[in-house]
Scaffold this active site. Sequence first.
Site, PDB file in Angstrom:
ATOM      1  N   HIS A 106       2.515   3.148   5.960  1.00 27.34           N
ATOM      2  CA  HIS A 106       1.631   2.989   4.722  1.00 27.34           C
ATOM      3  C   HIS A 106       2.454   1.548   4.820  1.00 27.34           C
ATOM      4  O   HIS A 106       2.701   0.659   5.230  1.00 27.34           O
ATOM      5  CB  HIS A 106       2.483   3.478   3.420  1.00 27.34           C
ATOM      6  CG  HIS A 106       3.992   3.743   3.991  1.00 27.34           C
ATOM      7  ND1 HIS A 106       4.600   4.699   5.358  1.00 27.34           N
ATOM      8  CD2 HIS A 106       5.140   3.825   3.154  1.00 27.34           C
ATOM      9  CE1 HIS A 106       5.658   5.346   4.634  1.00 27.34           C
ATOM     10  NE2 HIS A 106       5.895   4.480   3.461  1.00 27.34           N
ATOM     11  N   HIS A 119       3.752  -0.478   1.404  1.00 31.47           N
ATOM     12  CA  HIS A 119       4.337  -1.048  -0.179  1.00 31.47           C
ATOM     13  C   HIS A 119       3.823  -2.226  -0.910  1.00 31.47           C
ATOM     14  O   HIS A 119       3.820  -3.357  -0.002  1.00 31.47           O
ATOM     15  CB  HIS A 119       5.855  -1.481   0.311  1.00 31.47           C
ATOM     16  CG  HIS A 119       6.730   0.120   1.344  1.00 31.47           C
ATOM     17  ND1 HIS A 119       7.485   1.098   0.127  1.00 31.47           N
ATOM     18  CD2 HIS A 119       6.571   0.608   2.211  1.00 31.47           C
ATOM     19  CE1 HIS A 119       7.837   1.789   0.676  1.00 31.47           C
ATOM     20  NE2 HIS A 119       7.402   1.677   2.543  1.00 31.47           N
TER      21      HIS A 119
END
Length: 143
Positions: free
Chosen positions: A103, A105
């Site tokens: 992922h 951020h």
Amino acid sequence: MQKIMSDCVFCKIVSGEIASEVLFENHHVVSILDINPIHFGHALVIPKVHYRDFLELDPGCYTSLLTGARIVTAALVKGLNLEGFNIFSNNGRIAGQSVFHFHLHVTPRYRDDDIRFILTLKKYQNGELKRYADLIRRHIEVS
Ligand SMILES: [Zn+2]
């Protein structure tokens, strides 16, 4: 590699098994608010397919991932009236990765927000710059 990992919190968010505050979603990615934010509005951009880290990503999702990150970042900037933001990814436990589903951020930054990466920058000594470049260059693979 499995498309969905049953013990992965992000796979459960993608499938809807765990509720989340979705900011944006397209065919390949979902963006949600991080529930433990650096600043309120800290967002995550998550591929819907389970990839452990950056190196596992299917190149076919690069465009969707970055497009999703851009859409969400632009919304953060407008919605929260930001002057700046950080985009980053932790890969590997030693680098601070805590959910092993890749992922990005995206976190708001504010003037005098007292958030710093504490870095002590090194100086390359004689020949080391080239030596490190050679160590890396010999493994450059363009597919
Ligand atoms: Zn997952």
